[in-house]
Design an enzyme around this catalytic site. Structure first.
Site, PDB file in Angstrom:
ATOM      1  N   ASN A 209       2.408  -5.878   2.663  1.00  0.00           N
ATOM      2  CA  ASN A 209       3.079  -4.755   3.326  1.00  0.00           C
ATOM      3  C   ASN A 209       3.149  -5.031   4.825  1.00  0.00           C
ATOM      4  O   ASN A 209       2.732  -6.091   5.285  1.00  0.00           O
ATOM      5  CB  ASN A 209       2.364  -3.437   3.026  1.00  0.00           C
ATOM      6  CG  ASN A 209       0.930  -3.478   3.499  1.00  0.00           C
ATOM      7  OD1 ASN A 209       0.650  -3.579   4.682  1.00  0.00           O
ATOM      8  ND2 ASN A 209      -0.005  -3.447   2.549  1.00  0.00           N
ATOM      9  N   ASP A 277      -1.859  -0.887  -3.522  1.00  0.00           N
ATOM     10  CA  ASP A 277      -2.333  -0.051  -4.624  1.00  0.00           C
ATOM     11  C   ASP A 277      -2.303  -0.814  -5.946  1.00  0.00           C
ATOM     12  O   ASP A 277      -3.108  -0.553  -6.829  1.00  0.00           O
ATOM     13  CB  ASP A 277      -1.479   1.212  -4.739  1.00  0.00           C
ATOM     14  CG  ASP A 277      -1.756   2.170  -3.593  1.00  0.00           C
ATOM     15  OD1 ASP A 277      -2.954   2.363  -3.272  1.00  0.00           O
ATOM     16  OD2 ASP A 277      -0.803   2.689  -2.988  1.00  0.00           O
ATOM     17  N   ASP A 305      -9.950   1.237  -5.494  1.00  0.00           N
ATOM     18  CA  ASP A 305      -9.780   2.008  -4.262  1.00  0.00           C
ATOM     19  C   ASP A 305     -11.039   1.851  -3.415  1.00  0.00           C
ATOM     20  O   ASP A 305     -12.113   2.354  -3.761  1.00  0.00           O
ATOM     21  CB  ASP A 305      -9.520   3.487  -4.608  1.00  0.00           C
ATOM     22  CG  ASP A 305      -9.041   4.231  -3.378  1.00  0.00           C
ATOM     23  OD1 ASP A 305      -9.708   4.146  -2.317  1.00  0.00           O
ATOM     24  OD2 ASP A 305      -7.976   4.872  -3.455  1.00  0.00           O
ATOM     25  N   PHE A 324      -7.553   6.659   6.413  1.00  0.00           N
ATOM     26  CA  PHE A 324      -6.246   6.914   7.011  1.00  0.00           C
ATOM     27  C   PHE A 324      -5.323   7.346   5.879  1.00  0.00           C
ATOM     28  O   PHE A 324      -5.538   6.960   4.720  1.00  0.00           O
ATOM     29  CB  PHE A 324      -5.668   5.648   7.658  1.00  0.00           C
ATOM     30  CG  PHE A 324      -6.002   5.515   9.123  1.00  0.00           C
ATOM     31  CD1 PHE A 324      -7.232   5.024   9.525  1.00  0.00           C
ATOM     32  CD2 PHE A 324      -5.076   5.874  10.100  1.00  0.00           C
ATOM     33  CE1 PHE A 324      -7.539   4.897  10.863  1.00  0.00           C
ATOM     34  CE2 PHE A 324      -5.374   5.751  11.443  1.00  0.00           C
ATOM     35  CZ  PHE A 324      -6.610   5.264  11.837  1.00  0.00           C
TER      36      PHE A 324
END
Ligand code: PMT
Length: 411
Positions: A209, A277, A305, A324
């Protein structure tokens, strides 16, 4: 206040250089030992004789002075200091520092140091407001340089506004605060995650990302500056390692979780990384080839996670777990839901829609959400977000776990 602290004062070529003998006196009044580097420009406004007289030491001016290099090399000058103070810091020296130039003794010492750097900018008001200067400041603050001022006021050029060097007494106070702040989180351990994760598709391709790591790295640096023992677990980024932190570079989300677990126990966790994710369920062992069957279908599986794992109740749970929330719409509501779902104590919501430039940019607009409310911070540099968060964390931990000052208020 500054007893025994060794300050390497770098005097560059601004009119405010004439105030530096006074600055040296005030630093020495507080017990600091001061050694000076005077640039060619600085020497137009203050003489080496004056600075030598007030420091009681040689004033260093020339990078290629062989006698100097034998007596005290440029590396040794910064090695022997507890901090470097650039005052006045002209627009020119800030630009050189940001670009990593080293074309004289001052800029070479600044590039060669791993010690904290403070700078007291001084320049014409329009030079101060220029986009280039502001970008340089953001770069330098992102690398941990502490800016002192400038102040508003009448300037030698006849204009009024920000650009006047902070008064020597206030500079001394800021330097003293810098050193006393450095113990506020002493004895506390912190884990910060930063950057993207790379999830392998095959040996040469991955899913990632747009995170640059700027926000997470700035937080690690800010906590370290307050004396915390920081482990920075970072995905692949193109940033310099922040000063004073232990680096744990990783690639995937699973590596990141393992590195965070290794760094436990901790008092503080801040998860600023943009963790994927999902990952490809199985990375191909060899480079995938284009074939006759058309593009391959990617089968994804969920990543662990990290934030939710570290926030789980248990004997090793850190005292304060901060996440965040990267959102593109109804930012605060979605972030509130994430706070509850992941079980962290605080969450910083930020809008990452492309037009905000949050991913990869130097500035951020965040909302700090705690159990007691939402505090909306104005847009500021990522270094300032980091500084403010570190301040809130310090208050929270030293108040024994209060709300950390978050109220239902917008600034
Ligand atoms: O890196 P920069 O270019 O400076 O940009 C900063 C930033 C936008 C990346 C940063 O400010 C930010 O928002 N980081 C969180 C990005 C994110 O993944 O948000 P999220 O809403 O998907 O995740 C919520 C929280 O869970 C985050 O704290 C994240 O680190 C954590 N998480 C998410 C998924 C996962 N598998 N493990 C996690 O720990």
């Amino acid at each position: 206040m500054l007893a025994g602290k060794r300050i390497l004062l770098i005097v560059t070529g601004g009119i405010a250089a004439y105030k530096t003998p006074e600055l040296v006196r005030r630093l020495r009044d507080q017990g600091a030992q001061v050694r000076c580097i005077l640039t060619k420009g600085g020497a137009q406004f203050v003489t080496p004789l004056a600075l030598g007289a007030v420091t009681g030491d040689k004033v260093y001016q020339d990078l290629f002075d062989l006698t100097d290099e034998q007596e005290m090399g440029h590396i040794q000058l910064s090695r022997d200091a507890d901090a470097l103070l650039v005052a006045p810091a002209t627009a020119d020296v800030l630009a050189k520092m940001a670009a990593g130039l080293a074309d004289d003794l001052a800029t070479t010492a600044l590039l060669a140091t791993d010690k904290p750097v403070l700078a007291a900018p001084a320049m014409n008001v329009r030079m101060w407001h220029h986009a280039a200067t502001q970008a340089n400041l953001a770069t330098l603050q992102g690398r941990g340089v502490t800016m002192i001022g400038p102040d508003n006021g009448d300037m030698a050029c006849g204009e009024y506004g920000p650009g006047r060097m902070t008064d020597p007494l206030d500079i001394v106070q800021a330097v003293a605060n810098f050193f006393s702040d450095a113990t506020l989180l002493a004895g506390r351990r912190a884990i910060v995650t930063s950057g993207p994760t790379h999830e392998a598709i095959d040996p040469v391709r991955y899913i990632a990302n747009r995170s640059s790591g700027k926000q997470g790295h700035a937080i690690a640096e800010a906590l370290a500056r307050l004396g915390a023992e920081v482990t920075l677990v970072t995905g692949p980024v193109a940033l310099a390692d922040p000063a004073g932190v232990t680096m744990r570079p990783v690639a995937s989300a699973r590596d990141m979780l393992a590195a965070c677990r290794d760094a436990l126990p901790a008092d503080i966790v801040v998860c600023a990384a943009a963790v994927a994710d999902w990952r490809p369920a199985e990375a191909a062992p060899e480079k995938m080839k284009k074939g006759g069957d058309g593009p391959p279908a990617l089968c994804l599986t969920e990543n662990p996670d990290i934030l939710a794992t570290l926030a789980q109740a248990g004997p090793r749970r850190p005292a304060l777990v901060v996440g965040f929330a990267a959102e593109t719409e109804t930012v605060v509501d979605h972030a509130r839901a994430k706070l509850a779902r992941k079980g962290c104590d605080w969450i910083l919501a930020n809008d990452v829609s492309p037009e905000t430039g949050t991913f990869g940019g130097d500035a951020n607009t965040v909302h700090l959400i705690t159990a007691t409310g939402v505090e909306s911070w104005p847009r500021m540099s990522k270094a300032q977000v980091a500084g403010r968060l570190a301040e809130r964390i310090t208050t929270h931990l030293t108040n024994g776990g209060g709300a950390g000052g978050a109220d239902e208020a917008a600034e």
